[in-house]
Scaffold this active site. Structure first.
Site, PDB file in Angstrom:
ATOM      1  N   ASN A  87       1.044  -1.177   0.138  1.00  0.00           N
ATOM      2  CA  ASN A  87      -0.020  -0.039  -0.177  1.00  0.00           C
ATOM      3  C   ASN A  87       0.781   0.966   0.094  1.00  0.00           C
ATOM      4  O   ASN A  87       2.088   1.427   0.420  1.00  0.00           O
ATOM      5  CB  ASN A  87      -0.982   0.021   1.450  1.00  0.00           C
ATOM      6  CG  ASN A  87      -0.263   0.405   2.558  1.00  0.00           C
ATOM      7  OD1 ASN A  87      -0.259   1.858   2.556  1.00  0.00           O
ATOM      8  ND2 ASN A  87       0.269  -0.256   3.234  1.00  0.00           N
ATOM      9  N   PHE A 147       6.819   4.177  13.943  1.00  0.00           N
ATOM     10  CA  PHE A 147       8.411   4.516  13.648  1.00  0.00           C
ATOM     11  C   PHE A 147       8.234   3.698  12.587  1.00  0.00           C
ATOM     12  O   PHE A 147       9.892   3.393  12.337  1.00  0.00           O
ATOM     13  CB  PHE A 147       9.146   4.218  14.715  1.00  0.00           C
ATOM     14  CG  PHE A 147       9.328   5.401  15.977  1.00  0.00           C
ATOM     15  CD1 PHE A 147       8.332   6.342  15.832  1.00  0.00           C
ATOM     16  CD2 PHE A 147       9.890   5.051  16.998  1.00  0.00           C
ATOM     17  CE1 PHE A 147       8.241   7.254  16.920  1.00  0.00           C
ATOM     18  CE2 PHE A 147       9.954   5.881  18.161  1.00  0.00           C
ATOM     19  CZ  PHE A 147       9.027   7.128  18.161  1.00  0.00           C
ATOM     20  N   CYS A 149       6.226   3.330   9.409  1.00  0.00           N
ATOM     21  CA  CYS A 149       5.848   3.558   7.722  1.00  0.00           C
ATOM     22  C   CYS A 149       6.979   3.764   6.893  1.00  0.00           C
ATOM     23  O   CYS A 149       7.506   4.939   7.084  1.00  0.00           O
ATOM     24  CB  CYS A 149       4.800   4.911   7.678  1.00  0.00           C
ATOM     25  SG  CYS A 149       3.070   4.101   7.660  1.00  0.00           S
ATOM     26  N   THR A 215       5.406  -2.655   7.776  1.00  0.00           N
ATOM     27  CA  THR A 215       5.289  -2.994   6.455  1.00  0.00           C
ATOM     28  C   THR A 215       6.849  -3.025   5.680  1.00  0.00           C
ATOM     29  O   THR A 215       7.519  -2.073   6.248  1.00  0.00           O
ATOM     30  CB  THR A 215       4.464  -2.425   5.350  1.00  0.00           C
ATOM     31  OG1 THR A 215       4.653  -0.916   5.473  1.00  0.00           O
ATOM     32  CG2 THR A 215       3.044  -2.645   5.878  1.00  0.00           C
ATOM     33  N   CYS A 359       3.333 -38.783  -8.729  1.00  0.00           N
ATOM     34  CA  CYS A 359       3.448 -37.541  -9.571  1.00  0.00           C
ATOM     35  C   CYS A 359       4.755 -37.166  -9.941  1.00  0.00           C
ATOM     36  O   CYS A 359       4.893 -36.247 -10.982  1.00  0.00           O
ATOM     37  CB  CYS A 359       2.605 -36.380  -8.960  1.00  0.00           C
ATOM     38  SG  CYS A 359       3.643 -35.719  -7.447  1.00  0.00           S
ATOM     39  N   CYS A 362       8.648 -35.057  -6.340  1.00  0.00           N
ATOM     40  CA  CYS A 362       9.809 -35.318  -5.353  1.00  0.00           C
ATOM     41  C   CYS A 362      11.001 -35.696  -6.315  1.00  0.00           C
ATOM     42  O   CYS A 362      11.946 -34.955  -5.772  1.00  0.00           O
ATOM     43  CB  CYS A 362       9.556 -36.278  -4.331  1.00  0.00           C
ATOM     44  SG  CYS A 362       9.122 -38.122  -5.031  1.00  0.00           S
ATOM     45  N   CYS A 422      20.715 -39.460   0.702  1.00  0.00           N
ATOM     46  CA  CYS A 422      20.087 -38.471   1.071  1.00  0.00           C
ATOM     47  C   CYS A 422      20.598 -37.585   2.308  1.00  0.00           C
ATOM     48  O   CYS A 422      21.093 -38.044   3.163  1.00  0.00           O
ATOM     49  CB  CYS A 422      18.571 -39.055   1.456  1.00  0.00           C
ATOM     50  SG  CYS A 422      17.391 -37.801   2.425  1.00  0.00           S
ATOM     51  N   CYS A 432       5.923 -32.669  -1.885  1.00  0.00           N
ATOM     52  CA  CYS A 432       4.753 -33.837  -1.988  1.00  0.00           C
ATOM     53  C   CYS A 432       3.632 -33.234  -1.900  1.00  0.00           C
ATOM     54  O   CYS A 432       3.193 -32.647  -0.616  1.00  0.00           O
ATOM     55  CB  CYS A 432       5.410 -34.887  -1.059  1.00  0.00           C
ATOM     56  SG  CYS A 432       3.979 -36.177  -1.214  1.00  0.00           S
TER      57      CYS A 432
END
Lengths: 473, 446
Positions: A87, A147, A149, A215, A359, A362, A422, A432
């Protein structure tokens, strides 16, 4: 919390979400951050009626600021909206009189809710004194000094321009404390190299609490048709403040830095991307006593507090916590330097073949991005069916065709971990899509715990041999 | 036959023939595309006869690049637009989708493919240009999906192509033989036009006989036979030629060539067969306004070769079924078909391969003023046998080398439904056209 297993009906203990923050009581830790949802009496009234435990009134100033149009930009991610929000709106654009009158109305009607008032004025002692008195006279339970913005106000020597310089931070907190009768909370900007340094300055100035994060400096995007930044104002843009789910990890890190700094030790109100009750719990485990929410409310409205309250309550029941103080800060001390982590601890991935949907995510993640430790084996359909006890779920028949979900060209890919190579990086389990299909299993190494710091010492003393690099790569 | 007073309004018929898989809106497409897991060595790709990079094109859609998605699709399958509409995705890509296992619901690949092709339609004809001329000339007999795909592939490689089509429109069954609620004639023809834009010398209403083929083999550098199949197989029962007995393909053709309210339709329609074409014809009959439509199949429900989703569609349309009903004769009344006399059958042995026996004394008649034969098509045996030296398999289909589609005759190739081992789907014919083009190109390059 496990969704599959509801808490036993006979054990439905009462949990107490109420908190006390710098002596200010609130029915729950879910507060609204100083932001557009806390702009007016109308909104805060709706919020408290919906169940929010507190609010920080959108930043007051002596004179209303002027805003631009448009003001917000969002990051969407693969089909989900507003992963991050940016913003370029400024502080209150309403007169001080109106804000003060409405603050008084809210305190009159909601005496048991926590109402902080956010402040930001010119860096002059008497100007700060004046606004502090007016906010407290209106009935504020506490003050939050903005303090943080990062846009607009910082160009005028306020907001982040103060929060980025520890000396300025300390000075203004001191001015405020000269007159303040209520707790003073300092809201920190994340746009610094060392947030704890600013936190310490606030403490030295006399702050009673810290809230963070404000922010993050950001350009949210560029319009590919008009070539203007987003959000655009007559074809131009300006850096703005970034918030929403995408910033949560940055906020958690900064909260833990404040919580673990021995020079600070102040109550923390955690802010940054809280959408779900789990997010709130995480902020609290790392040391926040209350949490502040904005983006999720801007996206979905005040009603989300129902899910926050219910989720946290049920999690507390499951964990046998009765009050939030039972868990606030519980995980903070587990955040350490990298050099304190045990080099001899080892986990490896394990794939549950029965849960696997084949799928291959991995495999390709490990192969291209990690350590080439997943085997791919094309299993002929018939053999795959024989291996699978739930094959009736996997085999589909239609007319003269029979086929297997996940198969193609006569085979199904089967994936297994090569546990010898691994390194336990987690990546496969992160990508996964199936719950609990890839789990990380601790492997006993038979070695004493040894941190990198200890390793350096032992190496210097000649008491250990150098750890060899992985051989497979 | 049709009683004008009982006919549905044209608006109602149009509504009945509305596409069963309507296009996705951009928001639907984005949401659906985000469901795709982007599998590695994806089962959907392996299950697509043309091996379209499905996760790739879906990711293009998700990242708002429908043109990239369409290019990915059309590179693999120039008839991607119609395949998106008519492929039995339930038993191809979507059947393989791993989301069937996880969520019991596959990604809607077919509809996403249609979204990409439709959205990119204004630019997709400019994707492909003819290659630099090689001076080689190829004749293709048959302008169905196989013939046109082969032509398109050869043009990309710079060979001149002439296509000869016996019908008055190109596209083959894609233009005329697919149920209209799956594929509109307009779309099929526009797709043929787009494919042809690459520069194909198209000769319509030009049937090629054995003699002309012999001349072509001398005249051209290569010839592809992509002639498809012939007439619907015969029932071999008395009365088959009576007025009121239709071939399923003729019945479906009319829904593409006539205004829907001028199509011939009975009040009481009997469809004979248990395949997907029988389901298509029965649904179309109901949509055209038949009051009662019955499918008679000689075996039981479990043995029916039609896909599950096709059968389910007939259930939605209220089609009746007569199982274990083998036609014995067409019943005649006033010189027209008035029904079919069936014998009751039972299967000895398992499933579709079990031997059928007649149950004596249990024959029965079903009344009908329209009988539609849907028994699959015969091969064009007379024509194929007139080609000297052309080797056929035991079913009368052309034997080819699987890699090149070369036949036993020099310079002569074959693809599509007329080729041995061919499947029934348009997507398989397209792949056959691609493979034939590769085989022909290899020959022409020497």
């Amino acid at each position: 919390m496990s969704e599959s297993k509801a808490t036993n009906g006979s054990a439905w203990p009462a949990v107490d979400l109420s908190i006390e923050f710098c002596g200010i009581k609130a029915p729950n830790p879910f507060w609204l951050a100083s932001a557009p949802p806390t702009n007016s009496e109308y909104q805060i009234r709706r919020a408290f009626e919906a169940g929010w435990g507190g609010a920080v009134w959108k930043t007051l100033a002596h004179e209303p600021i002027v805003n631009v149009s448009s003001r917000y930009g969002a990051v969407d991610y693969d089909g989900r909206k507003v992963m991050g929000l940016n913003n370029i709106e400024l502080i209150t654009d309403r007169t001080l009189d109106v804000n003060l009158r409405e603050i008084a109305n809210i305190k009159r009607d909601f005496p048991n809710h926590a109402l902080f008032v956010s402040l930001m004025v010119d860096s002059k002692r008497d100007v700060w004194h004046n606004i502090v008195k007016q906010a407290e006279d209106a009935g504020a339970d506490g003050l939050e000094l903005n303090f943080g913005c990062p846009h607009g106000m910082s160009e005028r020597g306020m907001g982040a321009a103060v929060g980025q310089v520890p000396e300025y931070t300390k000075m203004i907190v001191e001015w405020v404390k000269e007159v303040a009768r209520t707790p003073v909370m300092v809201k920190l900007t994340p746009n610094v190299t060392d947030v704890a340094a600013v936190g310490r300055a606030a403490k030295e100035g006399g702050a009673d609490a810290i809230s963070l994060i404000n922010t993050i400096n950001s350009i949210v995007g560029v319009d590919l048709d008009t070539f203007t930044p987003k959000p655009q104002v007559a074809g131009l843009g300006s850096h703005g403040g970034y918030c929403g789910p995408a910033v949560k990890p940055i906020a958690l890190n900064m909260v833990s830095q404040i919580a673990n700094d021995e020079g600070i030790r102040l109550p923390i109100s955690g802010i940054g991307g809280i959408q779900a009750w789990q997010d709130a719990v995480e902020f609290m485990l790392l040391g926040s006593s209350s949490v502040q929410v904005c983006t999720a409310v801007m996206h979905y409205g005040f009603r989300i507090v129902e899910q926050l309250i219910s989720g946290m309550s049920n999690w507390m029941r499951e964990k046998n916590f009765h009050a939030t103080t039972d868990f606030v800060g519980k995980s903070a001390s587990r955040i350490r330097s990298w050099g304190d982590l045990d080099l001899n601890y080892k986990v490896v991935a394990q794939i549950d073949e029965q849960k696997c949907i084949n799928c291959g995510l991995c495999y390709i993640a490990c192969e291209d991005g990690c350590h080439q430790s997943i085997r791919i084996e094309p299993v002929p359909e018939q053999e795959f069916i024989a291996r699978h006890p739930d094959h009736d779920q996997r085999v589909f028949e239609s007319g003269c065709k029979s086929f297997v979900h996940g198969a193609g060209a006569g085979y199904v890919n089967s994936f297994t971990i090569n546990q010898d190579t691994c390194v336990g990086c987690n990546m496969c389990s992160l990508v996964c899509p199936v719950r609990d299909c890839i789990t990380m299993q601790p492997i006993p190494t038979g070695k004493e715990s040894m941190s990198w710091k200890q390793y350096q010492d032992l190496l210097a003393e000649g008491k250990v041999a150098p750890i060899q690099p992985p051989t497979h790569a | 036959m049709s009683d004008p007073n009982s006919r549905l309004s044209i608006e109602q018929i149009d509504r009945n023939f509305a596409e069963i898989h309507p296009p996705l809106t951009p928001d639907e497409a984005l949401t659906e595309s985000a469901r795709c897991l982007y599998c590695f060595d994806a089962p959907c790709v392996r299950s697509c006869p043309t091996a379209i990079d499905i996760p790739g094109f879906i990711r293009h859609i998700m990242h708002r690049n429908p043109v990239g998605a369409a290019k990915t699709i059309l590179d693999a399958n120039i008839f991607g637009g119609s395949c998106a509409r008519i492929c039995p995705t339930e038993v191809l890509c979507e059947g393989a989708c791993v989301d069937n296992t996880m969520l019991k619901q596959p990604v809607q690949i077919g509809r996403l493919q249609r979204f990409a092709c439709d959205t990119a339609e204004p630019v997709s004809s400019s994707f492909y240009k003819a290659g630099e001329s090689t001076g080689k000339r190829v004749a293709i007999i048959g302008a169905g999906p196989c013939g046109l795909t082969c032509a398109h592939e050869l043009r990309k490689r710079g060979h001149a192509v002439s296509v000869f089509e016996s019908r008055e429109v190109a596209g083959g069954l894609n233009s005329l033989g697919i149920a209209r609620y799956k594929l509109t004639t307009e779309f099929a023809l526009s797709e043929v036009a787009r494919v042809s834009e690459i520069g194909i010398d198209l000769h319509l209403e030009h049937a090629v006989d054995g003699a002309e083929l012999a001349g072509m083999l001398a005249d051209y550098d290569a010839v592809l036979l992509a002639v498809g199949l012939g007439k619907t197989a015969s029932l071999n029962v008395p009365g088959e030629n009576l007025d009121g007995v239709w071939e399923s393909l003729d019945f479906i053709f009319q829904t593409h060539t006539l205004p829907l309210n001028q199509c011939k339709i009975g009040q009481n329609v009997l469809v004979i067969g248990g395949g997907n074409t029988a389901m298509d014809a029965a649904n179309a009959a109901k949509m055209l306004g038949a009051q009662r439509v019955t499918i008679a199949y000689r075996r039981d429900a479990e043995s029916m070769p039609a896909f599950k989703h096709e059968y389910e569609l007939t259930q939605k349309e209220g089609i009746q079924f007569a199982w274990n009903a083998a036609p014995a004769s067409i019943v005649e009344r006033n010189g027209k078909a008035a029904g079919v006399l069936f014998e009751k059958t039972r299967s000895v042995g398992e499933g579709r391969r079990g031997k059928l026996e007649v149950v004596e004394g249990e024959s029965f008649t079903l009344e009908a003023d329209m009988v539609i034969k849907a028994l699959g098509q015969d091969v064009l045996l007379d024509f194929l046998q007139s080609v000297p030296g052309l080797k056929l398999d035991d079913k009368g289909r052309i034997a080819v080398q699987p890699e090149t589609h070369a036949t036993s005759v020099a310079k002569l190739f074959a693809g599509g439904d007329c080729q041995a081992g061919a499947g029934e789907e348009v997507v398989i014919a397209v792949q056959s056209g691609k493979q034939s083009a590769a085989g022909i190109h290899a020959l022409l390059q020497g």
